[in-house]
Design an enzyme around this catalytic site. Structure first.
Site, PDB file in Angstrom:
ATOM      1  N   TYR A  19       0.905  -1.262   0.121  1.00 24.00           N
ATOM      2  CA  TYR A  19      -0.022  -0.056   0.051  1.00 24.00           C
ATOM      3  C   TYR A  19       0.935   1.339  -0.047  1.00 24.00           C
ATOM      4  CZ  TYR A  19       0.510   0.183   5.213  1.00 24.00           C
ATOM      5  OH  TYR A  19       0.966  -0.019   6.403  1.00 24.00           O
ATOM      6  N   HIS A  27       6.429   3.025  16.173  1.00 25.75           N
ATOM      7  CA  HIS A  27       5.841   2.292  14.835  1.00 25.75           C
ATOM      8  C   HIS A  27       6.892   1.237  14.826  1.00 25.75           C
ATOM      9  CE1 HIS A  27       3.366   2.053  11.494  1.00 25.75           C
ATOM     10  NE2 HIS A  27       4.329   1.703  10.846  1.00 25.75           N
TER      11      HIS A  27
END
Lengths: 162, 222
Positions: free
Chosen positions: B123, B146
């Site tokens: 993506y 993250h």
């Protein structure tokens, strides 16, 4: 170039295992040399060991040192570290590849998740065996050592039964 | 880090394709294989991904990489000019470049010599303008958080992040590779808890596919 060299060498190592059965990988040459599986385990152990050393040294405030010809350090390492064969047992090709992937993506990648190649060249450590050496040169050692053992694998393949 | 271009080319077969004789389709697929063979030293093919069942907008995606964009583009043009090219549309095409990330090198898994996995999840995304105006320490903390979440899934999930700034509509192009779709779902779900998500502006389309060698992958539609 550091990452490109690491990647290129790893692809060569994986290609060198193509077409070998689990039996081939675990067969020790009659001259008492290591099996290909043991060589692969040694490559993984070395990668993990060097990465742990680099990760320990990363937070230090050590300065830059001159680049060294790392290929000259391999014989020294081999005669010191590789006296005893890795205790691998019978490992399938899938298990060996899993070990290679673990040392590469779990260990080595963690160095590059913390820093840049250029920062590795700016830092150094006093290595027990190699003396003063930059952290970049230590990572260089990983792919040069792997290259050395790809040649070793090719030699060992010649002794395998057809 | 040596820079390389990447290309994710999403293709959809036109209705005309299904009306062709099987023999002609096989010949068309073999023509594409020959094109890739002629670019062997210039363009790498990480994989051919069959998207059937995951997304309707795409049938198959090719993930290429090379040192020169010209080579990747020339190869794609050769496909367009081939028999195969007559029967495909390209609903999506993404070009990226490998570069060190801001706070770490974070090389792609293909650059460090990891073998492709059975599935790909790709993506592209854009962060909000506010993200880029945050102080550096805060961005570093967000990305670190993250990364820590993602690291929990290594080596089951391989990550490949490349820059897309200026090369298309998106800033970042991310590809996960895995043998286990369940782990992929766990990973993407867990990453939703990362504070960096507060600065996500757009992240679509998702393209998920199953890995095949080139000829085998294209032949799924013959």
């Amino acid at each position: 170039m550091l990452i490109a060299n690491l990647g290129r060498t790893r692809r060569k190592l994986l290609a060198s295992l193509d077409g070998l059965s689990d039996e081939h990988l675990n067969k020790s040459p009659s001259n008492g040399r290591w099996s290909i599986g043991q060589i692969v385990c040694h490559v993984c152990n070395t990668e993990k060991g060097i990465v742990e050393t680099v990760l320990d040294a990363l937070p230090s405030t050590s300065g830059k040192v001159e680049e060294r010809d790392v290929s000259l350090l391999i014989e020294r390492y081999e005669s010191n570290e590789a006296k005893t064969a890795p205790q691998a047992g019978f490992l399938t090709k899938a298990e060996l590849i899993r070990l290679l992937e673990e040392s590469r993506f779990k260990y080595l990648q963690s160095v590059f998740n913390k820093t840049h190649e250029s920062s590795l060249a700016e830092k150094s450590m006093d290595h027990l065996l190699f003396g003063k050496i930059s952290l970049k040169n230590l990572i260089d050692f990983i792919w040069l050592h792997e290259q050395y053992h790809i040649d070793h694998i090719e030699e060992t393949k010649k002794s395998l039964p057809k | 880090m040596q820079e390389q271009f990447t290309a994710h080319l999403a293709m959809k077969f036109t209705p005309e394709w299904s009306r062709q004789e099987k023999k002609e389709k096989i010949t068309a697929v073999q023509e594409v294989v020959s094109i890739f063979d002629s670019y062997e030293d210039k363009v790498g093919l990480r994989g051919t991904y069959v998207v059937q069942g995951f997304q309707g907008h795409t049938d198959v995606m090719l993930w290429m990489f090379g040192d020169r964009f010209e080579d990747i583009q020339d190869l794609q043009l050769a496909i367009r000019r081939s028999t195969f090219g007559k029967y495909i549309e390209t609903p999506h095409a993404f070009t990226g470049i490998t570069k060190p990330f801001e706070f770490s090198e974070h090389p792609t898994s293909f650059a460090v010599g990891m073998v492709p996995r059975r599935y790909l999840c790709f993506y592209p995304f854009i962060r909000t303008p506010e993200y880029y105006l945050l102080p550096k320490w805060e961005r570093k903390a967000l990305i670190g958080d993250h990364g820590d979440i993602g690291h929990e899934f290594v080596p089951d999930i391989l990550t490949n992040g490349v820059y897309g700034f200026g090369l298309g509509d998106y800033e970042w192009l991310l590809t996960f590779e895995t043998n286990d779709l369940g782990r992929l779902v766990d990973c993407v779900r867990k990453l939703r808890e990362s504070k960096s998500r507060l600065y996500m502006q757009d992240e679509h389309p998702f393209i998920v596919g199953r890995y095949f060698e080139l000829e085998d992958g294209l032949s799924q539609y013959v």
